[in-house]
Scaffold this motif. Structure first.
Motif, PDB file in Angstrom:
ATOM      1  N   ASP A 152       0.849  -1.178   0.000  1.00 36.38           N
ATOM      2  CA  ASP A 152       0.000   0.000   0.000  1.00 36.38           C
ATOM      3  C   ASP A 152       0.893   1.240   0.000  1.00 36.38           C
ATOM      4  OD1 ASP A 152      -2.468  -1.254  -0.010  1.00 36.38           O
ATOM      5  OD2 ASP A 152      -2.544  -1.407   2.174  1.00 36.38           O
ATOM      6  N   GLY A 154       0.768   3.985   1.735  1.00 33.39           N
ATOM      7  CA  GLY A 154       1.170   4.466   3.054  1.00 33.39           C
ATOM      8  C   GLY A 154       2.297   3.659   3.645  1.00 33.39           C
ATOM      9  N   VAL A 155       2.208   2.340   3.532  1.00 30.46           N
ATOM     10  CA  VAL A 155       3.279   1.467   4.010  1.00 30.46           C
ATOM     11  C   VAL A 155       4.569   1.757   3.259  1.00 30.46           C
ATOM     12  CG1 VAL A 155       4.041  -0.937   4.163  1.00 30.46           C
ATOM     13  CG2 VAL A 155       1.673  -0.336   4.708  1.00 30.46           C
ATOM     14  N   ASP A 158       6.192   5.003   4.403  1.00 29.74           N
ATOM     15  CA  ASP A 158       6.879   4.840   5.680  1.00 29.74           C
ATOM     16  C   ASP A 158       8.219   4.158   5.467  1.00 29.74           C
ATOM     17  OD1 ASP A 158       7.329   4.662   8.500  1.00 29.74           O
ATOM     18  OD2 ASP A 158       5.163   4.559   8.784  1.00 29.74           O
ATOM     19  N   ALA A 221       0.171   5.578  11.314  1.00 33.28           N
ATOM     20  CA  ALA A 221      -1.057   5.228  10.603  1.00 33.28           C
ATOM     21  C   ALA A 221      -0.977   3.909   9.857  1.00 33.28           C
ATOM     22  CB  ALA A 221      -1.422   6.346   9.628  1.00 33.28           C
ATOM     23  N   PHE A 222       0.223   3.506   9.455  1.00 31.25           N
ATOM     24  CA  PHE A 222       0.328   2.358   8.558  1.00 31.25           C
ATOM     25  C   PHE A 222       1.247   1.249   9.061  1.00 31.25           C
ATOM     26  CE2 PHE A 222      -0.443   6.203   6.019  1.00 31.25           C
ATOM     27  CZ  PHE A 222      -1.646   5.861   5.429  1.00 31.25           C
ATOM     28  N   SER A 233      -0.016  12.955   6.286  1.00 34.29           N
ATOM     29  CA  SER A 233      -0.457  12.315   5.050  1.00 34.29           C
ATOM     30  C   SER A 233      -1.576  13.144   4.432  1.00 34.29           C
ATOM     31  CB  SER A 233      -0.984  10.902   5.331  1.00 34.29           C
ATOM     32  OG  SER A 233      -0.016  10.100   5.967  1.00 34.29           O
TER      33      SER A 233
END
Length: 385
Positions: A152, A154-155, A158, A221-222, A233
């Motif tokens: 994803d 977001g992952v 990070d 968040a992730f 984000s």
């Protein structure tokens, strides 16, 4: 061959998904912007009809959103349309595709950009269970085959921030700065000339004051113990953005942004946020200029950590000396991220900053975006008067 020039640029206000624009379908977001851009280029449209409508879109209802939007805008049935999906780079990729048609001589006036309604995007389902899966709804289409990890965004952001040493503090500071710049720009009226009200929304609904202490308290968040949070984000959003591109021979002295060079490149699918780095490098090499020659940069701000990883690699410091170069009026962190439109929003912002802002001929502006699946897109523009 004729160099493509952006001679008009408009966008809707960007609405947070589920709020003001929650009932406005994607073609109804795009249609009023298409109409406004046609009005802006009058009387060119009296002398030359629109040759094509090219719109980026990621999660719409399927079919050809551009064609539906063109008809919804009241265009003649002879005006075709094509929809482009390069995920978060779709809007900018659509502009590059339109530019190629003009440069080749296949078209002389093209409307291009993107539209996304996160609020009305349909839920997708498997009719038949895929291998190793199950029938029924699923969250998203894959960015990559499973062997590439298919992270994803977001992952992946990070992970990229961690690998490039971008600290949580810098991410929070950048997010706060984006919102602060957007609020100043909105209050000063710097967005007014580019906006087309739609669905009762007259201005972007997301920019707000972010207190550092509040940002610092937000959880990851992730990724457990990660640095990417909801505060640093972007938000899933609704919106549309469209530009008009014409050949230099049709410009007739109108000021605009000449498309100097563009590129779409691939990168490691596990680190898709890195894509703007090789894309920008390719564009600069093609144009034989350096980043120091560029006066304005607009990057799709999906995640502060991803933006800072990219700007660090390119030698920019948007938290200090380059704050007025990189997203000077804030970006997607503050305004929102309507996926298929955001790349085109970057070009609209460049048009306002440079053309409407009175920058002299020859001033350079750069737009870029990261793309799920491991790609980057970039475009270099030059002010013409």
């Amino acid at each position: 061959m004729s160099a493509p020039v952006v001679v008009a640029a408009r966008r809707t206000p960007i609405g947070t998904a589920g709020k003001a624009l929650r009932d406005v379908t994607v073609e109804r977001l795009a249609a009023p912007v298409l109409t406004a851009v046609v009005d802006d280029v009058w009387p060119l449209t009296a002398m030359r009809g629109v040759d094509d409508v090219v719109l980026g879109n990621c999660l719409g209802p399927g079919g050809n959103v551009a064609r539906v939007a063109a008809l919804a805008a009241g265009f003649d049935v002879a005006v075709p349309g094509v929809t482009v999906d390069r995920q978060c780079g779709s809007g900018l990729a659509a502009i590059l595709q339109a530019g190629q048609a003009i440069r080749s001589g296949d078209a002389r006036l093209v409307l291009a950009g993107g539209a996304e309604s996160a609020s009305t995007a349909p839920q997708r389902s498997h009719r038949v269970p895929p291998a190793g899966g199950s029938a029924g709804p699923y969250g998203r289409a894959p960015f990559t085959p499973p062997e590439y990890g298919d992270p994803d965004m977001g992952v992946a952001a990070d992970d990229l921030a961690g690998r490039r040493g971008v600290t949580r503090g810098r991410q929070d500071a950048y997010a706060a700065a984006s919102h602060a710049k957007a609020l100043l720009a909105r209050d000063a009226g710097r967005f007014d000339a580019e906006l087309v009200p739609v669905g009762g929304l007259e201005r972007d609904d997301r920019p707000r004051r972010l207190a550092p202490a509040v940002l610092a308290r937000m959880p990851a968040a992730f990724v457990p113990r990660g640095t990417v949070t909801a505060g640093n984000s972007c938000a899933n959003s609704d919106g549309a953005a469209v530009v008009a591109l014409v050949g230099e021979d049709l410009r007739a002295g109108r000021p605009g942004l000449r498309l100097v060079a563009g590129a779409v490149v691939g990168c490691d699918p596990r680190l898709p946020g890195w894509g703007p780095v090789p894309a920008v490098q390719r564009v600069l090499t093609s144009a034989r200029v350096s980043l120091g020659d560029v006066a304005a940069v607009e990057i799709v701000e999906a995640f502060a950590g991803q933006v800072l990883a990219v700007t660090d690699a390119l030698g920019l410091d948007p938290l200090r000396g380059d704050a007025e170069i990189v997203c000077a009026d804030g970006g997607a962190l503050a305004l929102g991220h309507p996926w298929g439109a955001s790349g085109a929003v970057c070009v609209v912002r460049l048009f306002t900053r440079l053309v409407r802002g009175g920058a002299p001929a020859g001033t350079l502006g750069l737009a870029t975006a990261a793309i799920g699946g491991g790609m980057g897109v970039a475009a270099l523009f030059e002010v013409v008067r």
